[in-house]
Motif scaffolding. Structure first.
Motif, short mmCIF file in Angstrom:
data_model
loop_
_atom_site.label_atom_id
_atom_site.label_comp_id
_atom_site.label_asym_id
_atom_site.label_seq_id
_atom_site.Cartn_x
_atom_site.Cartn_y
_atom_site.Cartn_z
N ASP A 20 0.83 -1.20 0.00
CA ASP A 20 0.00 0.00 0.00
C ASP A 20 0.87 1.26 0.00
N LYS A 21 1.93 1.24 0.78
CA LYS A 21 2.83 2.40 0.84
C LYS A 21 3.52 2.62 -0.49
N ASN A 22 3.95 1.53 -1.11
CA ASN A 22 4.61 1.66 -2.41
C ASN A 22 3.65 2.18 -3.47
N LEU A 23 2.40 1.68 -3.43
CA LEU A 23 1.40 2.16 -4.38
C LEU A 23 1.12 3.64 -4.14
N SER A 24 1.01 4.03 -2.88
CA SER A 24 0.76 5.42 -2.55
C SER A 24 1.88 6.32 -3.04
N LYS A 25 3.12 5.88 -2.88
CA LYS A 25 4.27 6.67 -3.34
C LYS A 25 4.28 6.78 -4.86
N LEU A 49 10.58 11.07 -2.83
CA LEU A 49 9.87 10.33 -3.87
C LEU A 49 10.83 9.92 -4.98
N TYR A 50 11.72 10.84 -5.35
CA TYR A 50 12.70 10.51 -6.39
C TYR A 50 13.58 9.35 -5.95
N ASP A 51 14.04 9.38 -4.70
CA ASP A 51 14.87 8.29 -4.19
C ASP A 51 14.11 6.97 -4.17
N GLU A 52 12.82 7.02 -3.85
CA GLU A 52 12.00 5.80 -3.88
C GLU A 52 11.92 5.24 -5.30
N TYR A 53 11.73 6.12 -6.27
CA TYR A 53 11.64 5.70 -7.67
C TYR A 53 12.94 5.04 -8.12
N VAL A 54 14.05 5.63 -7.70
CA VAL A 54 15.36 5.14 -8.14
C VAL A 54 15.78 3.87 -7.40
N ASN A 55 15.48 3.80 -6.11
CA ASN A 55 16.03 2.72 -5.27
C ASN A 55 15.04 1.63 -4.88
N ASN A 56 13.76 1.92 -5.02
CA ASN A 56 12.73 0.94 -4.66
C ASN A 56 12.15 0.35 -5.93
N GLY A 57 12.49 -0.91 -6.21
CA GLY A 57 12.08 -1.54 -7.45
C GLY A 57 10.58 -1.61 -7.63
N GLU A 58 9.85 -1.80 -6.52
CA GLU A 58 8.40 -1.90 -6.62
C GLU A 58 7.77 -0.55 -6.95
N VAL A 59 8.26 0.51 -6.32
CA VAL A 59 7.76 1.85 -6.63
C VAL A 59 8.04 2.18 -8.08
N TYR A 60 9.22 1.85 -8.54
CA TYR A 60 9.59 2.08 -9.94
C TYR A 60 8.63 1.33 -10.88
N ASP A 61 8.44 0.04 -10.62
CA ASP A 61 7.58 -0.77 -11.49
C ASP A 61 6.15 -0.26 -11.52
N ILE A 62 5.62 0.10 -10.36
CA ILE A 62 4.23 0.59 -10.30
C ILE A 62 4.11 1.91 -11.04
N THR A 63 5.07 2.81 -10.84
CA THR A 63 5.05 4.12 -11.51
C THR A 63 5.07 3.95 -13.02
N VAL A 64 5.97 3.13 -13.50
CA VAL A 64 6.10 2.91 -14.94
C VAL A 64 4.83 2.27 -15.50
N GLU A 65 4.24 1.33 -14.76
CA GLU A 65 3.04 0.64 -15.24
C GLU A 65 1.85 1.59 -15.28
N PHE A 75 10.51 9.64 -18.08
CA PHE A 75 11.95 9.53 -18.30
C PHE A 75 12.69 10.33 -17.23
N GLU A 76 13.97 10.01 -17.09
CA GLU A 76 14.81 10.62 -16.07
C GLU A 76 15.90 11.45 -16.73
N HIS A 77 16.17 12.63 -16.17
CA HIS A 77 17.21 13.49 -16.72
C HIS A 77 17.78 14.35 -15.60
N GLU A 78 19.10 14.26 -15.43
CA GLU A 78 19.82 15.05 -14.43
C GLU A 78 19.15 14.98 -13.06
#
Length: 253
Positions: A20-25, A49-65, A75-78
């Motif tokens: 739930d926390k990962n989905l919320s983020k 939030l940026y650190d979660e996206y970069v370092n938390n695989g589940e947050v990254y996957d949910i965001t991308v999906e 996409f990511e830039h600088e």
């Protein structure tokens, strides 16, 4: 036995809480991207939030999906995240009629000329993935010369690279619209500030005004500076998308 069941239940509850926390983020990241807010390491409000996206695989996957389902390109830039509408995205993107209204043109051929001008603005800053050096700024006059040269180059080899008559006709139409325009219209102060369909300078300025309004560029005393979001979108375009216009400009059939 009871202790084991209680431990298993607690583990499952913990997993659900984490999910739930990962989905919320992930939802908060997507929400910020949709509203144009900063999501980056250097922004105090979104660094976590940026650190979660970069370092938390589940947050990254949910965001991308989520973005994929919404037909958004993330996409990511600088050390910052950005999103833009995917192809034919009718919710978060623009239709041709909406784009004509935003830029200030009336006809499709005028809109396509503005698209071509945008491409030339992009390539004045960034040519390919082999060079990551951006010019500091660009002026309208430079874009006019770039459009003159690129249209001349494309037309000379269009019969070879065009896939069909429609494609060939489209570029010829753009060229005719551009060639029929005077360099500028009006006089005095009017020349320096007017963005309108009556001249090459006017078309270029209308296009720049659109990019400034979209938060992609900054104008100061006739100089147009690319913002970080613009640079990120350009690199993303050349690395992952390119498209048919890029192929034609490069002389690829």
């Amino acid at each position: 036995m009871g202790l084991r069941r209680a431990a298993i239940r607690r583990m499952r509850e913990t997993e659900t809480e984490m999910e739930d926390k990962n989905l919320s983020k992930a939802l908060e990241i997507v929400s910020r991207l949709l509203t144009g807010e900063e999501v980056g390491r250097d922004d105090k409000g979104s660094a976590g939030l940026y650190d979660e996206y970069v370092n938390n695989g589940e947050v990254y996957d949910i965001t991308v999906e989520i973005c994929r389902k919404l037909n958004l390109l993330v996409f990511e830039h600088e050390n910052s995240l950005y999103a833009c509408a995917g192809e034919n995205n009718r919710v978060f993107g623009y239709t041709n009629d909406e784009m004509k209204k935003e830029i200030g043109v009336r006809l499709n051929r005028e809109l396509f000329l503005c698209y071509f001008i945008i491409y030339n603005i992009i390539t004045r800053f960034y040519n390919d993935t082999g060079s990551y050096t951006f010019a500091e700024y660009i002026k309208a006059e430079e874009v006019i010369h770039a459009v003159d040269g690129s249209l001349s180059s494309v037309r000379s080899g269009l019969s070879v690279v065009a896939l069909n008559e429609v494609e060939e006709h489209s570029f010829k139409t753009i060229a005719l619209v551009w060639e029929d325009l005077p360099m500028m219209s009006g006089s005095g102060e009017d020349v320096a500030v007017r963005a309108a369909r009556g001249s090459k300078l006017g078309f270029v300025k209308m296009t720049f005004n659109f990019l400034v309004k979209q938060g992609l560029m900054l104008e100061q005393e006739g100089r147009y500076y690319p913002k970080k979001r613009f640079r990120g979108m350009v690199e993303h375009y050349f690395e992952d998308y390119k498209g048919r216009l890029y192929e034609i400009m490069k002389g690829e059939a």
